[in-house]
Scaffold this active site. Structure first.
Site, PDB file in Angstrom:
ATOM      1  N   ARG A  58       0.824  -1.199   0.000  1.00 25.38           N
ATOM      2  CA  ARG A  58       0.000   0.000   0.000  1.00 25.38           C
ATOM      3  C   ARG A  58       0.867   1.261   0.000  1.00 25.38           C
ATOM      4  O   ARG A  58       1.919   1.304   0.625  1.00 25.38           O
ATOM      5  CB  ARG A  58      -0.913   0.035   1.236  1.00 25.38           C
ATOM      6  CG  ARG A  58      -2.004  -1.017   1.238  1.00 25.38           C
ATOM      7  CD  ARG A  58      -2.888  -0.895   2.473  1.00 25.38           C
ATOM      8  NE  ARG A  58      -2.125  -1.053   3.705  1.00 25.38           N
ATOM      9  CZ  ARG A  58      -1.758  -0.065   4.495  1.00 25.38           C
ATOM     10  NH1 ARG A  58      -2.042   1.192   4.204  1.00 25.38           N
ATOM     11  NH2 ARG A  58      -1.060  -0.314   5.617  1.00 25.38           N
ATOM     12  N   LYS A 200      -8.829  -2.259   0.360  1.00 25.01           N
ATOM     13  CA  LYS A 200      -8.785  -1.438   1.565  1.00 25.01           C
ATOM     14  C   LYS A 200      -9.640  -0.182   1.430  1.00 25.01           C
ATOM     15  O   LYS A 200     -10.079   0.380   2.435  1.00 25.01           O
ATOM     16  CB  LYS A 200      -7.343  -1.076   1.902  1.00 25.01           C
ATOM     17  CG  LYS A 200      -6.529  -2.259   2.431  1.00 25.01           C
ATOM     18  CD  LYS A 200      -7.188  -2.901   3.660  1.00 25.01           C
ATOM     19  CE  LYS A 200      -6.334  -4.006   4.234  1.00 25.01           C
ATOM     20  NZ  LYS A 200      -7.038  -4.736   5.323  1.00 25.01           N
ATOM     21  N   HIS A 219     -10.727  -4.681  11.854  1.00 24.19           N
ATOM     22  CA  HIS A 219      -9.632  -5.219  11.049  1.00 24.19           C
ATOM     23  C   HIS A 219      -9.214  -6.529  11.711  1.00 24.19           C
ATOM     24  O   HIS A 219      -8.302  -6.565  12.537  1.00 24.19           O
ATOM     25  CB  HIS A 219      -8.475  -4.227  11.005  1.00 24.19           C
ATOM     26  CG  HIS A 219      -7.414  -4.590  10.028  1.00 24.19           C
ATOM     27  ND1 HIS A 219      -6.097  -4.238  10.196  1.00 24.19           N
ATOM     28  CD2 HIS A 219      -7.465  -5.274   8.859  1.00 24.19           C
ATOM     29  CE1 HIS A 219      -5.383  -4.673   9.172  1.00 24.19           C
ATOM     30  NE2 HIS A 219      -6.189  -5.315   8.355  1.00 24.19           N
ATOM     31  N   SER A 237      -1.390  -6.420   9.046  1.00 25.78           N
ATOM     32  CA  SER A 237      -0.822  -7.369   8.090  1.00 25.78           C
ATOM     33  C   SER A 237       0.483  -7.941   8.636  1.00 25.78           C
ATOM     34  O   SER A 237       1.328  -7.211   9.159  1.00 25.78           O
ATOM     35  CB  SER A 237      -0.555  -6.676   6.754  1.00 25.78           C
ATOM     36  OG  SER A 237      -1.756  -6.223   6.180  1.00 25.78           O
ATOM     37  N   LYS A 241      -3.253 -12.988  11.174  1.00 22.39           N
ATOM     38  CA  LYS A 241      -4.715 -13.079  11.099  1.00 22.39           C
ATOM     39  C   LYS A 241      -5.165 -14.187  10.162  1.00 22.39           C
ATOM     40  O   LYS A 241      -6.025 -15.000  10.499  1.00 22.39           O
ATOM     41  CB  LYS A 241      -5.321 -11.750  10.622  1.00 22.39           C
ATOM     42  CG  LYS A 241      -5.189 -10.595  11.569  1.00 22.39           C
ATOM     43  CD  LYS A 241      -6.100  -9.436  11.179  1.00 22.39           C
ATOM     44  CE  LYS A 241      -6.086  -9.074   9.719  1.00 22.39           C
ATOM     45  NZ  LYS A 241      -4.758  -8.667   9.222  1.00 22.39           N
ATOM     46  N   THR A 242      -4.602 -14.194   8.957  1.00 18.13           N
ATOM     47  CA  THR A 242      -5.025 -15.180   7.962  1.00 18.13           C
ATOM     48  C   THR A 242      -4.592 -16.584   8.369  1.00 18.13           C
ATOM     49  O   THR A 242      -5.381 -17.535   8.329  1.00 18.13           O
ATOM     50  CB  THR A 242      -4.444 -14.822   6.585  1.00 18.13           C
ATOM     51  OG1 THR A 242      -4.951 -13.545   6.186  1.00 18.13           O
ATOM     52  CG2 THR A 242      -4.840 -15.857   5.549  1.00 18.13           C
ATOM     53  N   ASP A 256      -9.872 -11.096   7.247  1.00 20.54           N
ATOM     54  CA  ASP A 256      -9.288  -9.755   7.324  1.00 20.54           C
ATOM     55  C   ASP A 256     -10.225  -8.651   7.794  1.00 20.54           C
ATOM     56  O   ASP A 256      -9.806  -7.783   8.541  1.00 20.54           O
ATOM     57  CB  ASP A 256      -8.723  -9.375   5.952  1.00 20.54           C
ATOM     58  CG  ASP A 256      -7.808  -8.160   6.008  1.00 20.54           C
ATOM     59  OD1 ASP A 256      -7.095  -7.994   7.013  1.00 20.54           O
ATOM     60  OD2 ASP A 256      -7.807  -7.375   5.052  1.00 20.54           O
ATOM     61  N   ARG A 322       1.574 -11.968  -2.455  1.00 21.30           N
ATOM     62  CA  ARG A 322       0.208 -12.181  -1.973  1.00 21.30           C
ATOM     63  C   ARG A 322      -0.567 -13.145  -2.862  1.00 21.30           C
ATOM     64  O   ARG A 322      -0.283 -13.290  -4.049  1.00 21.30           O
ATOM     65  CB  ARG A 322      -0.550 -10.852  -1.948  1.00 21.30           C
ATOM     66  CG  ARG A 322      -0.050  -9.863  -0.902  1.00 21.30           C
ATOM     67  CD  ARG A 322      -0.741 -10.075   0.401  1.00 21.30           C
ATOM     68  NE  ARG A 322      -0.265  -9.174   1.444  1.00 21.30           N
ATOM     69  CZ  ARG A 322      -0.871  -9.030   2.615  1.00 21.30           C
ATOM     70  NH1 ARG A 322      -1.967  -9.709   2.876  1.00 21.30           N
ATOM     71  NH2 ARG A 322      -0.373  -8.229   3.526  1.00 21.30           N
TER      72      ARG A 322
END
Length: 532
Positions: A58, A200, A219, A237, A241-242, A256, A322
């Site tokens: 980002r 996002k 988030h 990130s 989390k994933t 996410d 990704r």
């Protein structure tokens, strides 16, 4: 006109173009388009592999919100939410629309942000790249053909990587721009191929809109246990989390972005966006399997162009490689993308200082303190210019995506914790035995074992000690977990070095939280850490 072409065309967005417009193409034709246009190549097992060029994460410093009568008193202006003047946006919009008018081909997807029908936003996404259209169709919630026919967008996103902003003309920082106009319900993205900007942007919309309806945007990832117990995992990130939500023993709601309404935790998306670098088939089998599926989009993953085999360990294109894939590629994903309100909340942090224990139980006041603090390490590759983990505080574990003041989200969370009697945990997926560069990353097997004990309720009956610096409760023994790892000071070669690092981290927490002290009650202020 096909069944997937809506009654409402681009004239609804006042877009006049002679381009060939592809409406709501599904996966196979979008892959065909991407290959025909040389936007990517097909891997041996089916995924589409693309490169995003300069922007592999980002561009946080290039995002702006138009400051006008709608946003003047509702947006938390500052480092994360930078202002763009309406006059600059007007010129930017005019130049974007001119670029659309001159385009040869455009792709349009009509999608939902949000799986709960009463709490969703209808988004029209216009792209110049076929693979971007596939990406956003994969990531958001896909309406059925009947809904597409009558689709009318609430918001529009226009994504043109070939567009180059002019700082003098458009009020931008560089040639890259992400400009959000809540009044005109329009988002313009230019100068970057990184597809995560679109995803996002929708998250930011929902973070702005839902609190007004009493819905908590988060988030986080979320999953459901065999007894119907929902857990949510907050984290930036790279904090896990994933990975941690993709548990074969639990049903995945999403990886996410979620909302917490009165009766459900619901996914904002219909897909997952997982980090691929050094992905392990042993530790992360469900996610690894998606790299062998047609319909997955792999960004900046190194591929042998002759054999079309992947090298997930090669970071030459990006540390932030990704994979985007539909959520149903995870075998135990929820069919409805939603579940009951949570019983457990987990705050994930990648502690670059190696100070925090692998797990700790929090009181509600401590939970709000750590939620507003949002401590973690920015992990290499998730933002432009970040090449190694760096200690940071990102309020609500997602400051770049939170348009409103953090107290809005913090108070919503505290209310919902109290209403549901939720148990809260802080989990360090970062370093142990020393700071980054000296210590080691927390073993994922230990993290999973501790999480399983927390989620099945067995951890609440363990013996606990009070951490001398942070005041939260830390278990002293958990079956299947090395007891030494539960005491971070004991993992360091020298206790004095740990104490010095702990004092430094405590000081950083206190300095950061000063900005929130006038917005919280005394109980939350007393939850602050104090150096031993």
């Amino acid at each position: 006109m096909t069944v997937r072409t809506p009654v409402s065309g681009l004239d609804a967005q006042h877009i006049d173009t002679a381009a060939t417009v592809h409406w709501n193409l599904t996966t196979a034709p979008l892959v065909e388009q991407a290959l025909h246009r040389n936007e990517g190549i097909l891997a041996a097992d089916g995924p589409l592999v693309v490169e995003t060029g300069t922007h592999t994460g980002r561009s946080a410093q290039d995002k702006f919100i138009v400051r006008d009568g709608t946003t003047e008193d509702t947006v938390w202006w500052g480092k994360s939410n930078k202002a763009m003047q309406p006059d600059h946006f007007a010129v930017l919009k005019s130049d974007f629309f001119s670029a659309l008018g001159a385009a040869d081909t455009l792709y349009v997807q009509d999608l939902y942000g949000g799986s709960q029908p009463t709490n969703r936003v209808r988004v029209r996404v216009v792209t110049e790249l076929a693979w971007h259209s596939l990406f956003i169709r994969t990531m958001l919630v896909r309406p059925d053909a009947a809904d597409l026919k009558a689709f009318e967008a609430d918001y529009t996103i226009i994504d043109l990587p070939s567009f180059r902003a002019d700082p003098a003309r458009h009020g931008t920082r560089s040639e890259t721009v992400i400009a959000v106009n809540f009044t005109e319900k329009l988002i313009l993205i230019g100068g970057t191929k990184y597809a995560g900007e679109m995803k996002k942007s929708v998250f930011g919309l929902l973070n702005y809109l839902l609190p007004a309806d009493g819905v908590m945007p988060m988030h986080c990832s979320a999953n459901i246990g065999p007894n119907g117990d929902t857990a949510v995992f907050f984290g930036l990130s790279g904090t896990g989390k994933t990975t941690l939500s993709a548990d074969a023993s639990r049903t995945l709601i999403g990886d996410d972005e979620h909302g917490w309404s009165d009766d459900a935790v619901f996914n904002f998306e219909g897909g997952c966006y997982a980090k691929m670098i050094r992905l392990s088939p042993e530790a992360e089998p469900e996610i690894y399997a998606t790299t062998r599926r047609f319909g997955t989009v792999l960004e900046n993953v190194v591929i042998d162009r002759e054999t079309r085999t992947l090298d997930l360990d090669d970071a030459r294109l990006a540390e932030n490689s990704r994979g985007a894939y539909p959520i149903d590629f995870i075998p135990n994903a929820s069919a409805d993308n939603l579940g009951p309100v949570p019983r457990n909340i987990i705050f994930l942090t990648a502690d670059a200082y190696g100070v925090l224990p692998p797990i700790a139980q929090l009181t509600p006041d401590q939970a709000m303190y750590h939620f507003l603090s949002g401590y973690t390490a920015r992990v290499a590759g998730t933002e432009m210019g970040v090449t190694e983990p760096d200690a940071t505080f990102s309020t609500c574990f997602g400051a770049p995506f939170m348009p409103r003041h953090p107290s809005v989200y913090g108070n919503l969370l505290k209310q919902r914790i109290a209403k549901g009697g939720v148990t809260c945990w802080l989990v360090n997926t970062g370093w142990t035995g020393g700071a980054y560069g000296v210590g080691q990353r927390m073993p994922i097997r230990a993290t999973r074992a501790l999480l399983n004990a927390a989620l099945d309720g067995s951890l609440t009956s363990a013996a606990f000690r009070t951490d001398p610096n942070f005041g939260f409760q830390v278990p002293v023994a958990v079956p299947g977990v090395d007891a030494d790892i539960l005491d971070p000071r004991a993992t360091w070669p020298e206790g004095a070095a740990y104490d010095k690092a702990a004092k430094r981290l405590v000081d950083l927490f206190v300095q950061n939280f000063a900005q929130f002290e006038d917005h919280v009650d005394e109980g939350v202020r007393q939850a602050a850490p104090r150096a031993a």
